[in-house]
Design an enzyme around this catalytic site. Structure first.
Site, mmCIF file in Angstrom:
data_model
loop_
_atom_site.group_PDB
_atom_site.id
_atom_site.type_symbol
_atom_site.label_atom_id
_atom_site.label_comp_id
_atom_site.label_asym_id
_atom_site.label_seq_id
_atom_site.Cartn_x
_atom_site.Cartn_y
_atom_site.Cartn_z
ATOM 1 N N ASP A 96 -3.768 0.098 3.973
ATOM 2 C CA ASP A 96 -3.676 1.487 3.502
ATOM 3 C C ASP A 96 -3.615 2.479 4.660
ATOM 4 O O ASP A 96 -2.613 3.140 4.887
ATOM 5 C CB ASP A 96 -4.901 1.822 2.642
ATOM 6 C CG ASP A 96 -4.767 1.266 1.230
ATOM 7 O OD1 ASP A 96 -3.636 0.976 0.823
ATOM 8 O OD2 ASP A 96 -5.785 1.132 0.545
ATOM 9 N N GLU B 35 -4.688 -2.408 -0.843
ATOM 10 C CA GLU B 35 -5.066 -2.827 0.515
ATOM 11 C C GLU B 35 -5.035 -4.347 0.747
ATOM 12 O O GLU B 35 -4.324 -4.855 1.608
ATOM 13 C CB GLU B 35 -6.475 -2.293 0.809
ATOM 14 C CG GLU B 35 -7.118 -2.798 2.079
ATOM 15 C CD GLU B 35 -6.438 -2.293 3.339
ATOM 16 O OE1 GLU B 35 -6.165 -1.096 3.438
ATOM 17 O OE2 GLU B 35 -6.177 -3.119 4.227
ATOM 18 N N GLN C 176 -5.465 5.874 -0.967
ATOM 19 C CA GLN C 176 -5.784 5.903 0.463
ATOM 20 C C GLN C 176 -4.586 5.990 1.412
ATOM 21 O O GLN C 176 -4.624 6.756 2.386
ATOM 22 C CB GLN C 176 -6.621 4.655 0.830
ATOM 23 C CG GLN C 176 -7.092 4.683 2.247
ATOM 24 C CD GLN C 176 -7.908 3.483 2.681
ATOM 25 O OE1 GLN C 176 -8.162 3.314 3.855
ATOM 26 N NE2 GLN C 176 -8.345 2.653 1.763
ATOM 27 N N GLY D 76 -5.969 -12.252 23.176
ATOM 28 C CA GLY D 76 -5.105 -12.358 24.343
ATOM 29 C C GLY D 76 -5.338 -13.652 25.093
ATOM 30 O O GLY D 76 -5.926 -14.595 24.564
ATOM 31 N N GLY D 77 -4.890 -13.681 26.327
ATOM 32 C CA GLY D 77 -5.026 -14.907 27.106
ATOM 33 C C GLY D 77 -6.411 -15.091 27.709
ATOM 34 O O GLY D 77 -6.675 -16.129 28.345
HETATM 35 N N1 COA Z 1 1.745 14.835 -13.426
HETATM 36 C C1 COA Z 1 2.204 13.941 -14.322
HETATM 37 N N2 COA Z 1 2.268 12.616 -14.083
HETATM 38 C C2 COA Z 1 1.849 12.195 -12.888
HETATM 39 C C3 COA Z 1 1.361 13.064 -11.900
HETATM 40 C C4 COA Z 1 1.328 14.448 -12.208
HETATM 41 N N3 COA Z 1 0.896 15.362 -11.353
HETATM 42 N N4 COA Z 1 1.024 12.346 -10.822
HETATM 43 C C5 COA Z 1 1.274 11.055 -11.110
HETATM 44 N N5 COA Z 1 1.787 10.965 -12.358
HETATM 45 C C6 COA Z 1 2.211 9.764 -13.055
HETATM 46 C C7 COA Z 1 3.349 9.052 -12.385
HETATM 47 O O1 COA Z 1 4.560 9.708 -12.681
HETATM 48 C C8 COA Z 1 3.243 7.677 -13.022
HETATM 49 O O2 COA Z 1 3.817 7.716 -14.280
HETATM 50 P P1 COA Z 1 4.831 6.574 -14.849
HETATM 51 O O3 COA Z 1 4.190 5.249 -14.554
HETATM 52 O O4 COA Z 1 4.897 6.903 -16.300
HETATM 53 O O5 COA Z 1 6.111 6.732 -14.159
HETATM 54 C C9 COA Z 1 1.751 7.525 -13.249
HETATM 55 O O6 COA Z 1 1.174 8.816 -13.022
HETATM 56 C C10 COA Z 1 0.967 6.546 -12.403
HETATM 57 O O7 COA Z 1 1.442 6.405 -11.098
HETATM 58 P P2 COA Z 1 1.222 5.028 -10.314
HETATM 59 O O8 COA Z 1 1.615 5.256 -8.905
HETATM 60 O O9 COA Z 1 1.922 3.945 -11.045
HETATM 61 O O10 COA Z 1 -0.347 4.831 -10.380
HETATM 62 P P3 COA Z 1 -1.175 3.490 -10.676
HETATM 63 O O11 COA Z 1 -2.598 3.913 -10.697
HETATM 64 O O12 COA Z 1 -0.688 2.773 -11.860
HETATM 65 O O13 COA Z 1 -0.896 2.568 -9.405
HETATM 66 C C11 COA Z 1 -0.913 2.050 -7.050
HETATM 67 C C12 COA Z 1 -1.581 2.801 -8.207
HETATM 68 C C13 COA Z 1 -1.584 2.454 -5.786
HETATM 69 C C14 COA Z 1 -1.049 0.537 -7.266
HETATM 70 C C15 COA Z 1 0.590 2.415 -7.024
HETATM 71 O O14 COA Z 1 0.697 3.813 -6.964
HETATM 72 C C16 COA Z 1 1.341 1.803 -5.856
HETATM 73 O O15 COA Z 1 1.666 0.632 -5.843
HETATM 74 N N6 COA Z 1 1.669 2.630 -4.873
HETATM 75 C C17 COA Z 1 2.453 2.218 -3.706
HETATM 76 C C18 COA Z 1 1.650 1.407 -2.741
HETATM 77 C C19 COA Z 1 0.385 2.083 -2.303
HETATM 78 O O16 COA Z 1 0.387 3.176 -1.783
HETATM 79 N N7 COA Z 1 -0.715 1.365 -2.462
HETATM 80 C C20 COA Z 1 -1.977 1.699 -1.824
HETATM 81 C C21 COA Z 1 -2.725 2.731 -2.471
HETATM 82 S S1 COA Z 1 -4.099 3.078 -1.459
#
Ligand code: COA
Length: 485
Positions: A226, A197, A75, A305-306
């Site tokens: 988000d 979030e 998001q 607010g106030g």
């Molecule tokens: N091709 C190949 N690999 C890909 C890819 C693509 N097109 N797109 C993503 N990936 C891989 C990434 O390189 C990563 O690999 P790695 O862990 O081996 O380095 C993997 O996919 C997963 O990415 P990640 O961001 O860790 O996803 P997640 O599902 O584990 O975590 C979140 C999700 C949201 C918790 C995390 O991305 C995060 O903390 N983001 C920052 C804060 C944020 O935006 N949070 C709110 C989200 S609404």
């Protein structure tokens, strides 16, 4: 109104050629402070000062020509790139082959179609599938970095570096590139954490200050962690683009979700510091004689607010969970409130006439106002109060918002058609620019624009595209015989 403005512009142009200034132009300039008006007149070339002759929203888009490499998911990041797309940027969403953005398949309501979670956050974008961890995939990414103006990502900390897309590499490939990131926390003890979030709402001070005094901390339905961070990031990107006009150089933009939530909670940090000077008198708990602790307490529905305000029941509250109204006892309209609720004596009574006297009695006062609001529907209260300039707000349900004609008329609520899910409602661009009106286009299907982007944007040759596809970088590799053709 448009005619009037045109007249004003005409008059302004004439004044430059030393002809008499027309009345309308004078009137239009009158409210502006003298220095500002004079500066604006000298800075703006007459041609630029003219209003567009193309009419509202027909003079291109604000971000026309800006290319975004959209490496976002879920998001926060998609909120940001959707906004930029609404303003006319060409947003190229890079997705993992096969699955794409994980939200495509989350909270599915129409089997086989992209979820509303995805479609409502990815309007006006193009989608290319790319395995960024493959050699060919990285080659395509390199070309994307060299072609685009901005890279936006919200992967977990370190993921971009692990892919090989370090800032140094991005900057060496394209020194004009702006690299914008959402992370959960800024540098410090928690910088490695993954964040969603509600984690951000809790860490950013929202949860501890939301809810009722005698209940647990609460998260809010507004996605301030988000979507709120996505909004902040969009402003950072536009500012970096503006600075690049001067420096010719890109830069990193970072928005931590904790920071963005805190920014939205700044009035609560204000109250934290006011505690040193004594109890927060506008909080209901003050009137109830409940002592304050060391931190900003939860204030229920007290006004931020106030001006004291609370949510009151309206007619039908027993059946309808949203038959309520927010009522603010704004000081300048206090006498009108007294007349309206049938308490004219309060206008002069020493316990009620002045705001400080009312503060310890807010519970009793709002109780009396509620006796009145309970005799009316929330819309009747709204109409009667607004006629007297008394600020109130009906508690609108999502059903009522979806059906509200004025929101449809302004494009804030829009109906969008989608090839696999049919028609659905979405929230359009809440920021209205008169020369850059946002049309809301459906979200892309997974990899819908892969060929188009490889060919027309990145200018790969047919042979190169065949090689990229044969490698499986954009999805499942075609069978060998076909790939060899
Ligand atoms: N091709 C190949 N690999 C890909 C890819 C693509 N097109 N797109 C993503 N990936 C891989 C990434 O390189 C990563 O690999 P790695 O862990 O081996 O380095 C993997 O996919 C997963 O990415 P990640 O961001 O860790 O996803 P997640 O599902 O584990 O975590 C979140 C999700 C949201 C918790 C995390 O991305 C995060 O903390 N983001 C920052 C804060 C944020 O935006 N949070 C709110 C989200 S609404």
């Amino acid at each position: 109104m448009a005619k009037k403005a045109k007249k004003a512009v005409k008059a302004k142009t004439k004044s430059k050629t030393k002809k008499p200034v027309k009345k309308a132009a004078k009137a239009a300039r009158r409210p502006a402070p003298k220095i500002v008006a004079r500066k604006a007149a000298t800075r703006a070339a007459p041609a630029r000062a003219k209003m567009s002759t193309k009419g509202w929203g027909k003079d291109g888009k604000a971000l026309d020509g800006v290319k975004i490499l959209d490496f976002t998911h879920v998001q926060s990041g998609p909120t940001c790139t959707q906004l930029l797309a609404w303003f006319g940027a060409d947003v190229i969403k890079v997705e993992r082959p096969g699955t794409g953005d994980i939200t495509r398949g989350q909270l599915v309501d129409v089997p086989g179609a992209d979820s509303l979670y995805f479609t409502m956050l990815n309007h006006n974008k193009r989608s290319i599938t790319l395995d960024s961890k493959s050699k060919q995939g990285m080659a395509v990414l390199e070309r994307l970095v060299k072609t685009c103006d901005v890279l936006v990502e919200n992967f977990a900390p370190g993921a971009l570096d692990r892919m090989g897309l370090t800032w140094e590499r991005i900057h060496s490939w394209n020194p004009r590139m702006i690299a914008a990131s959402v992370k959960g926390f800024g540098p410090g003890a928690y910088e490695e954490c993954k964040v969603y979030e509600n984690v951000a709402q809790c860490a950013g001070g929202s949860a501890s200050t939301t809810g009722f005094l005698d209940g647990p901390p609460l998260v809010t339905g507004a996605q301030i962690g988000d979507s709120g961070t996505g909004l902040h990031l969009a402003l950072g990107i536009v500012s970096a683009l503006y600075q690049r006009n001067r420096t010719g150089r890109g830069q990193k933009v970072l928005c931590a979700m904790q920071d963005s939530v805190l920014n939205l909670c700044r009035v609560k940090l204000r109250d934290q510091q006011r505690l040193k000077a004594g109890p927060l008198r506008e909080y209901t708990q003050f009137g109830q004689g409940i002592p304050f602790g060391e931190a900003t307490p939860r204030a229920g529905n007290d006004s931020g607010g106030g001006q004291p305000g609370v949510i009151l029941k309206c007619k039908g509250w027993e059946q309808d969970p949203n038959a309520y109204i927010y009522f603010i006892t704004q000081a300048p309209v206090w006498e009108k409130i007294c007349d309206l609720i049938g308490e004219p004596g309060w206008k002069t009574h020493p316990d009620y006439a002045k705001p400080p006297a009312r503060l310890p009695r807010l519970k009793e006062i709002f109780g009396r106002i509620e006796q009145w609001t309970m005799t009316k529907t929330k819309f009747e209260v709204m109409n009667e109060c607004n006629a007297l300039d008394i600020p109130v707000g009906p508690i609108l349900s999502m059903k009522e918002i979806a059906e509200e004609p004025s929101l449809r008329a302004t494009g804030t609520v829009v109906e969008v058609d989608h090839p696999t899910r049919g028609k659905y409602l979405s929230v359009g661009n809440p920021i209205k620019l008169s020369d850059s009106i946002s049309e809301v286009k459906r979200s892309p299907l997974l990899g819908e624009h892969t060929d188009e982007i490889l060919t027309k944007v990145l200018k790969f040759s047919a042979r190169e595209i065949a090689e990229i596809k044969a490698s499986g970088a954009t999805g499942q590799a075609p069978p060998k015989a076909v790939a060899a053709e």
